[in-house]
Design an enzyme around this catalytic site. Sequence first.
Site, PDB file in Angstrom:
ATOM      1  CG  ASP A 107      16.211 -29.311 -25.044  1.00 21.45           C
ATOM      2  OD1 ASP A 107      15.735 -28.397 -25.197  1.00 21.45           O
ATOM      3  OD2 ASP A 107      17.083 -29.847 -24.446  1.00 21.45           O
TER       4      ASP A 107
ATOM      5  CG  HIS B  62      -7.738 -28.370 -15.359  1.00 22.44           C
ATOM      6  ND1 HIS B  62      -7.400 -29.607 -15.119  1.00 22.44           N
ATOM      7  CD2 HIS B  62      -7.707 -27.602 -14.191  1.00 22.44           C
ATOM      8  CE1 HIS B  62      -7.525 -29.852 -13.654  1.00 22.44           C
ATOM      9  NE2 HIS B  62      -7.422 -28.763 -13.320  1.00 22.44           N
TER      10      HIS B  62
ATOM     11  CG  ASP C 153      -5.929 -56.345 -12.781  1.00 23.67           C
ATOM     12  OD1 ASP C 153      -6.419 -56.185 -11.538  1.00 23.67           O
ATOM     13  OD2 ASP C 153      -6.348 -56.857 -13.829  1.00 23.67           O
TER      14      ASP C 153
ATOM     15  CE  LYS D  85      -3.829 -29.765 -13.424  1.00 26.82           C
ATOM     16  NZ  LYS D  85      -3.982 -28.600 -13.473  1.00 26.82           N
TER      17      LYS D  85
ATOM     18  CE  LYS E 194      -6.387 -33.770 -10.545  1.00 25.67           C
ATOM     19  NZ  LYS E 194      -5.495 -32.720 -10.157  1.00 25.67           N
TER      20      LYS E 194
ATOM     21  CG  HIS F 242      -4.105 -31.120  -7.024  1.00 25.25           C
ATOM     22  ND1 HIS F 242      -3.334 -30.952  -8.083  1.00 25.25           N
ATOM     23  CD2 HIS F 242      -5.477 -30.441  -7.374  1.00 25.25           C
ATOM     24  CE1 HIS F 242      -4.081 -29.981  -9.209  1.00 25.25           C
ATOM     25  NE2 HIS F 242      -5.497 -29.854  -8.507  1.00 25.25           N
TER      26      HIS F 242
END
Length: 464
Positions: free
Chosen positions: A389, A382, A216, A384, A211, A209
């Site tokens: 703090d 969608h 470089d 996450k 991404k 899952h």
Amino acid sequence: MNLPLLTIALILVHLAGLAAATHAVMHTRTPQGAFAWALGLALLPWLTLLPYLYLGRRRFHGYVDQHRRHRRQFDHAREPVTLSHDPSCARYAALCNMLHTTFHPGQQLRLLVDGDATFTAILDAIAQAEHYVLVQFFIFHDDGLGRRMQQALLERAAAGIDVCVLYDGIGSHALPRHYVDTLRAGGVTIHPFATQRRHTRFQLNFRNHRKIVVVDGAQGFVGGLNVGDEYLGLAPPLAPWRDTHLAVRGQAVADLQRSFAEDWHWVTGTLPPRRSPPPGQGTAHTLIVATGPADLQESCSLFFVTVIHAAQRRLWLTTPYFVPDHAVTAALQLAVLRGVDVRVMIPSRPDHRTVFLSSTLHAYNALRTGIRVFRHQPGFMHQKVLLVDDDTAAIGSMNLDSRSFRLNFEIAALNVDRAFAGDVETMLRNDFEHAIEIDKTEYEHAPWRRRLAMHIARLFDPVL
């Protein structure tokens, strides 16, 4: 003649179900999951045996041992890095010990709010690549954005740049063969990820899952977006689409590169190109958190527990799927009891109805313990993101559900930096201003059939 054959077939199915039930008792991670599988396999094997073969399998056919062996090799081959001794990172020391890695100081971060900002930055970085491009997404679609990405990769490959691409075979199940063939014909090295050498589209667990984009060795990207028009808000009925990504410069890019290299080596048996990142010119301390079901511990769940326990004043998190396990639920409740401002933002529209129903029940239970829950408006959310703090923010691919906790390979960047946390706070305050805070009536005033559906959906929490 047919009756004896049918009887024999039923007996064989029941025997196979009993054998699978024994396997479930021995190998399923949680007692609840083991009990559910064992009961179903023993009593209703003709309904549960095939799902167990694809959903309940715990063994990776050699992947776990080889993964850990490769990780030790990567650890030994890792170049010396500048370690962070900032006291503000000390409360996350358990994560460093669990992951065998460290915070990198001096990282330069850029918050990418929404799909347009994310893919503008990624495609610009790819266009400027001089040595290589590493690309890994759960989902590729053959649509407008997918073809823009395809063209960008083909242009770099035509210029003699090494281009390595990983996609998940299940996440990208709708990707047509000609999309991949066109990339290969143009010089792009592209492979589907699977933990088994004999790939099957029915292996629904142990998906990748993550991404990741690395250009470089100098610039990296990580977050929640995949390659598809819906992530730009161009695919109703979920549009507009709310998501967040992160651009990183500095030594933390080496850890993004390392995560990609481990997955690439498993799939291909070779290592992708690699360059050491130049020193970062920023102020952030960044820990790359790569988790997965091959880890010794349930590292993703422990990541959330550790970060939640670190909160003293504020804990804001956003997740499209709010299906926390017992450990994360207890950590959130303890944070409330410490006086922490705990807020959870979830979608107002479902993309997966079973998960949405279960999330709604978990939201109701969270409200009863003092956790504030908001539904994002409008469209689908969608992202996450986690804010702790005034100095810590995490952005990555991890959802608050069992699939991320135990079944998927995930990655996130945990960043300790007041300036960056301030940017995340500004972003989230804007999100909360456009969200609706829910109360107990969302559940209590729902029709009884819908409430029953929520409780039934929760039975599937171990595989959601």
